[in-house]
Design a protein around this motif. Structure first.
Motif, mmCIF file in Angstrom:
data_model
loop_
_atom_site.group_PDB
_atom_site.id
_atom_site.type_symbol
_atom_site.label_atom_id
_atom_site.label_comp_id
_atom_site.label_asym_id
_atom_site.label_seq_id
_atom_site.Cartn_x
_atom_site.Cartn_y
_atom_site.Cartn_z
ATOM 1 N N LEU A 35 8.699 -0.021 -9.521
ATOM 2 C CA LEU A 35 9.428 -0.866 -8.809
ATOM 3 C C LEU A 35 8.553 -1.798 -8.218
ATOM 4 O O LEU A 35 9.028 -3.222 -8.217
ATOM 5 C CB LEU A 35 9.804 0.061 -7.403
ATOM 6 C CG LEU A 35 10.631 -0.626 -6.465
ATOM 7 C CD1 LEU A 35 11.946 -0.963 -6.749
ATOM 8 C CD2 LEU A 35 10.810 0.041 -4.950
ATOM 9 N N LEU A 36 7.077 -1.773 -8.221
ATOM 10 C CA LEU A 36 6.211 -2.803 -7.938
ATOM 11 C C LEU A 36 6.159 -3.867 -8.804
ATOM 12 O O LEU A 36 6.172 -5.062 -8.736
ATOM 13 C CB LEU A 36 4.998 -2.084 -7.736
ATOM 14 C CG LEU A 36 3.642 -3.174 -7.364
ATOM 15 C CD1 LEU A 36 4.065 -4.043 -6.260
ATOM 16 C CD2 LEU A 36 2.371 -2.336 -7.111
ATOM 17 N N GLY A 37 6.017 -3.324 -10.244
ATOM 18 C CA GLY A 37 5.988 -4.350 -11.198
ATOM 19 C C GLY A 37 7.388 -5.027 -11.613
ATOM 20 O O GLY A 37 7.306 -6.318 -11.786
ATOM 21 N N GLY A 38 8.506 -4.609 -11.037
ATOM 22 C CA GLY A 38 9.641 -5.224 -10.996
ATOM 23 C C GLY A 38 9.723 -6.430 -10.027
ATOM 24 O O GLY A 38 10.275 -7.468 -10.083
ATOM 25 N N ALA A 86 0.760 -1.154 -0.147
ATOM 26 C CA ALA A 86 -0.038 0.024 -0.187
ATOM 27 C C ALA A 86 0.799 1.102 0.026
ATOM 28 O O ALA A 86 0.296 2.401 -0.268
ATOM 29 C CB ALA A 86 -1.015 0.039 1.254
ATOM 30 N N ASP A 87 1.963 1.100 0.308
ATOM 31 C CA ASP A 87 2.918 2.427 0.465
ATOM 32 C C ASP A 87 3.942 2.541 -1.154
ATOM 33 O O ASP A 87 4.707 3.040 -1.142
ATOM 34 C CB ASP A 87 4.355 2.095 1.384
ATOM 35 C CG ASP A 87 3.430 1.986 2.993
ATOM 36 O OD1 ASP A 87 2.683 3.028 3.162
ATOM 37 O OD2 ASP A 87 3.862 1.281 3.590
ATOM 38 N N MET A 88 3.416 1.511 -2.012
ATOM 39 C CA MET A 88 4.142 1.795 -3.491
ATOM 40 C C MET A 88 3.135 2.439 -4.250
ATOM 41 O O MET A 88 3.673 2.232 -5.632
ATOM 42 C CB MET A 88 4.230 0.326 -3.624
ATOM 43 C CG MET A 88 5.248 -0.387 -2.750
ATOM 44 S SD MET A 88 5.995 -1.943 -3.504
ATOM 45 C CE MET A 88 7.402 -1.267 -4.409
ATOM 46 N N GLU A 89 2.080 3.124 -4.083
ATOM 47 C CA GLU A 89 1.653 3.965 -4.863
ATOM 48 C C GLU A 89 2.662 5.015 -5.426
ATOM 49 O O GLU A 89 3.305 5.702 -4.380
ATOM 50 C CB GLU A 89 0.440 4.926 -4.244
ATOM 51 C CG GLU A 89 -0.558 5.063 -5.274
ATOM 52 C CD GLU A 89 -1.730 5.541 -4.500
ATOM 53 O OE1 GLU A 89 -2.259 5.401 -3.468
ATOM 54 O OE2 GLU A 89 -2.505 6.494 -5.390
ATOM 55 N N GLY A 90 2.746 5.232 -6.794
ATOM 56 C CA GLY A 90 3.823 6.004 -7.275
ATOM 57 C C GLY A 90 5.088 5.382 -7.691
ATOM 58 O O GLY A 90 5.966 6.038 -8.011
ATOM 59 N N ARG A 91 5.062 4.137 -7.107
ATOM 60 C CA ARG A 91 6.260 3.141 -7.269
ATOM 61 C C ARG A 91 6.016 2.002 -8.265
ATOM 62 O O ARG A 91 6.347 1.139 -8.017
ATOM 63 C CB ARG A 91 6.931 2.963 -5.906
ATOM 64 C CG ARG A 91 7.154 3.825 -4.825
ATOM 65 C CD ARG A 91 8.352 5.112 -5.225
ATOM 66 N NE ARG A 91 9.584 4.425 -5.557
ATOM 67 C CZ ARG A 91 10.354 4.052 -4.605
ATOM 68 N NH1 ARG A 91 10.085 4.341 -3.209
ATOM 69 N NH2 ARG A 91 11.359 3.635 -4.982
#
Ligand code: 5GP
Ligand code: ZN
Length: 113
Positions: free
Chosen positions: A59-62, A51-56
């Motif tokens: 990085l999340l896809g990787g 949930a802290d990866m909004e805008g990331r």
């Protein structure tokens, strides 16, 4: 983060069985496996949860594609496997550092408990 278990694993301060690493991710076997193959992919950077990866998104896809690639390398591609991102208390997240579970090697039940 000094008191984060997964940051300490990434830093090599806590031993782990490595599956993969690169400059952004570290993957290692789960200490309490729930399936014949169960490993975790974590970001090297301390991030509390998905949930802290909004805008990331990159990085999340990787994180996810690293799990998919390692699942294939470990022979899970044909039979299939499960990717899990537990978020927060009701999601069953026990370690507050984002981690992708990759589970396989047997047929997994659905729905989860
Ligand atoms: P969560 O419950 O937060 O989604 O998943 C955390 C996972 O980390 C659990 O499956 C647990 O077994 C695993 N784990 C916790 N501490 C350690 C550790 O020190 N080493 C390893 N390899 N896995 C751990
Ligand atoms: Zn951490």
């Amino acid at each position: 983060m000094r008191d984060c278990i997964f940051c300490r694993i990434v830093a090599g301060e806590i031993p782990s069985t490595k599956v993969y690493e690169d400059e952004r991710y570290y993957a290692f076997r789960d200490i309490n496996p729930k399936a014949p193959v169960h490993f975790l992919v974590v970001t090297r950077e301390h991030i509390g949860g998905v949930a802290d990866m909004e805008g990331r998104e990159e990085l999340l896809g990787g994180l996810v594609t690293t799990g998919i690639r390692m699942a294939a390398e470990l022979g899970l591609a044909d039979a299939g496997y499960r990717l899990v991102l537990n978020q927060g208390a009701d999601g069953g997240q026990s370690v507050p550092h984002v981690h992708l579970h990759v589970l396989g090697g047997r047929a997994l039940a659905w729905p989860p408990g």
